[in-house]
Write a protein that holds these residues in place. Structure first.
Motif, mmCIF file in Angstrom:
data_model
loop_
_atom_site.group_PDB
_atom_site.id
_atom_site.type_symbol
_atom_site.label_atom_id
_atom_site.label_comp_id
_atom_site.label_asym_id
_atom_site.label_seq_id
_atom_site.Cartn_x
_atom_site.Cartn_y
_atom_site.Cartn_z
ATOM 1 N N THR A 1 -67.932 11.038 -23.225
ATOM 2 C CA THR A 1 -67.970 9.588 -23.159
ATOM 3 C C THR A 1 -68.546 9.185 -21.812
ATOM 4 O O THR A 1 -67.952 9.505 -20.773
ATOM 5 C CB THR A 1 -66.548 8.995 -23.314
ATOM 6 O OG1 THR A 1 -66.007 9.436 -24.558
ATOM 7 C CG2 THR A 1 -66.562 7.487 -23.253
ATOM 8 N N PRO A 2 -69.669 8.495 -21.778
ATOM 9 C CA PRO A 2 -70.221 8.057 -20.497
ATOM 10 C C PRO A 2 -69.300 7.037 -19.830
ATOM 11 O O PRO A 2 -68.911 6.052 -20.457
ATOM 12 C CB PRO A 2 -71.554 7.414 -20.865
ATOM 13 C CG PRO A 2 -71.849 7.864 -22.253
ATOM 14 C CD PRO A 2 -70.531 8.149 -22.898
ATOM 15 N N GLY B 1 -83.054 17.280 -11.372
ATOM 16 C CA GLY B 1 -82.359 16.241 -12.128
ATOM 17 C C GLY B 1 -80.892 16.578 -12.333
ATOM 18 O O GLY B 1 -80.321 17.417 -11.651
ATOM 19 N N PHE B 2 -80.300 15.903 -13.288
ATOM 20 C CA PHE B 2 -78.881 16.089 -13.575
ATOM 21 C C PHE B 2 -78.631 17.420 -14.284
ATOM 22 O O PHE B 2 -79.396 17.792 -15.171
ATOM 23 C CB PHE B 2 -78.360 14.961 -14.478
ATOM 24 C CG PHE B 2 -78.290 13.624 -13.812
ATOM 25 C CD1 PHE B 2 -77.227 13.313 -12.982
ATOM 26 C CD2 PHE B 2 -79.272 12.677 -14.016
ATOM 27 C CE1 PHE B 2 -77.146 12.074 -12.367
ATOM 28 C CE2 PHE B 2 -79.211 11.440 -13.407
ATOM 29 C CZ PHE B 2 -78.146 11.136 -12.580
ATOM 30 N N PRO B 3 -77.557 18.106 -13.923
ATOM 31 C CA PRO B 3 -77.224 19.333 -14.648
ATOM 32 C C PRO B 3 -76.597 18.993 -16.001
ATOM 33 O O PRO B 3 -76.078 17.902 -16.198
ATOM 34 C CB PRO B 3 -76.194 20.013 -13.736
ATOM 35 C CG PRO B 3 -75.528 18.879 -13.040
ATOM 36 C CD PRO B 3 -76.602 17.837 -12.842
ATOM 37 N N ILE C 1 -76.373 8.906 -10.002
ATOM 38 C CA ILE C 1 -75.036 9.456 -10.251
ATOM 39 C C ILE C 1 -74.641 9.195 -11.696
ATOM 40 O O ILE C 1 -74.940 8.125 -12.242
ATOM 41 C CB ILE C 1 -73.975 8.813 -9.324
ATOM 42 C CG1 ILE C 1 -74.381 8.933 -7.855
ATOM 43 C CG2 ILE C 1 -72.613 9.448 -9.546
ATOM 44 C CD1 ILE C 1 -73.462 8.180 -6.895
ATOM 45 N N ARG C 2 -73.927 10.167 -12.270
ATOM 46 C CA ARG C 2 -73.369 10.004 -13.621
ATOM 47 C C ARG C 2 -71.935 10.502 -13.640
ATOM 48 O O ARG C 2 -71.588 11.448 -12.933
ATOM 49 C CB ARG C 2 -74.177 10.789 -14.647
ATOM 50 C CG ARG C 2 -75.561 10.235 -14.856
ATOM 51 C CD ARG C 2 -76.297 10.966 -15.930
ATOM 52 N NE ARG C 2 -77.634 10.398 -16.061
ATOM 53 C CZ ARG C 2 -78.613 10.972 -16.708
ATOM 54 N NH1 ARG C 2 -78.416 12.138 -17.308
ATOM 55 N NH2 ARG C 2 -79.786 10.405 -16.778
ATOM 56 N N ILE D 1 -74.907 14.442 -9.898
ATOM 57 C CA ILE D 1 -75.942 13.711 -9.175
ATOM 58 C C ILE D 1 -77.312 14.274 -9.547
ATOM 59 O O ILE D 1 -77.440 15.438 -9.907
ATOM 60 C CB ILE D 1 -75.708 13.768 -7.658
ATOM 61 C CG1 ILE D 1 -75.480 15.194 -7.187
ATOM 62 C CG2 ILE D 1 -74.540 12.883 -7.258
ATOM 63 C CD1 ILE D 1 -75.177 15.356 -5.710
ATOM 64 N N SER D 2 -78.329 13.420 -9.457
ATOM 65 C CA SER D 2 -79.670 13.833 -9.866
ATOM 66 C C SER D 2 -80.409 14.607 -8.777
ATOM 67 O O SER D 2 -81.339 15.343 -9.065
ATOM 68 C CB SER D 2 -80.504 12.617 -10.277
ATOM 69 O OG SER D 2 -80.661 11.735 -9.188
ATOM 70 N N LYS D 3 -80.003 14.426 -7.527
ATOM 71 C CA LYS D 3 -80.583 15.163 -6.409
ATOM 72 C C LYS D 3 -79.465 15.444 -5.408
ATOM 73 O O LYS D 3 -78.368 14.906 -5.537
ATOM 74 C CB LYS D 3 -81.735 14.388 -5.776
ATOM 75 C CG LYS D 3 -81.402 12.975 -5.384
ATOM 76 C CD LYS D 3 -82.645 12.225 -4.930
ATOM 77 C CE LYS D 3 -82.311 10.793 -4.637
ATOM 78 N NZ LYS D 3 -82.770 9.846 -5.608
ATOM 79 N N ASN D 4 -79.719 16.274 -4.438
ATOM 80 C CA ASN D 4 -78.686 16.628 -3.451
ATOM 81 C C ASN D 4 -78.458 15.459 -2.499
ATOM 82 O O ASN D 4 -78.767 15.510 -1.317
ATOM 83 C CB ASN D 4 -79.109 17.882 -2.691
ATOM 84 C CG ASN D 4 -79.117 19.095 -3.568
ATOM 85 O OD1 ASN D 4 -78.319 19.209 -4.505
ATOM 86 N ND2 ASN D 4 -80.021 20.025 -3.307
#
Length: 164
Positions: free
Chosen positions: A6-7, A38-40, A14-15, A60-63
């Motif tokens: 569930t998002p 990108g996102f893992p 960020i996700r 996160i999409s990047k460090n």
């Protein structure tokens, strides 16, 4: 259990995606990777699910060290999502430990085990960390509000490698 998750928050940087139970949650935080693209991909922690414990993955999409203009909106979404959770815990490493501390209040986190978490990447707060200080120029120090946002009664263990 919803294997798709569930998002809770979906941003460009960020996700946060939740799998399963919501009263007891284990939170996983992304960690730094030199080959990040990108996102893992994320999924539920199956052993936790068997024990009736949900998984909340914050990625996160990047460090970026979770230091993003999206951070306030993420905190709002996590606080709303976790307001009825009775037991929120985390197991983290390095950058993930920093994210865990930054978000601990919003998550209403009870306990955390943090392996080599960062305190800050900015020279004003952590002048001894020359390696991280070099990358801090890429980020807005205003989002490094750990001193104000760490949950004051957070319990747990912090482990460091004394060789580093």
């Amino acid at each position: 259990m919803n294997s798709e998750g569930t998002p809770i928050f979906i941003g460009n940087d960020i996700r946060a995606v939740h799998f399963g139970e919501t009263e007891r949650i284990t939170v996983g935080f992304d960690h730094g990777r030199p080959d990040r693209d990108g996102f893992p991909e994320v999924g539920p922690q199956k052993k936790m699910a068997l024990r009736g414990i949900g998984t909340l993955m914050v990625t996160i999409s990047k460090n970026s060290w979770f230091l993003s203009p999206e951070l306030p909106a993420l905190r709002d979404a996590l606080q709303k999502h976790c307001e009825n959770s009775h037991d929120v815990r985390a197991l983290t490493f390095s950058m993930g430990g920093f994210g865990c501390a930054l978000l601990s209040r919003a998550l209403n986190m009870r306990r955390a085990i943090m392996f080599s978490p960062q305190y800050s990447i900015f020279p004003a707060k952590a002048p001894w960390d020359k390696r991280r200080n070099r990358i801090s120029k890429s980020f807005d120090a205003a989002f490094d509000d750990l001193d104000e946002t760490i949950k004051p009664d957070l319990e747990g263990v912090i482990l460091f490698d004394p060789r580093i």
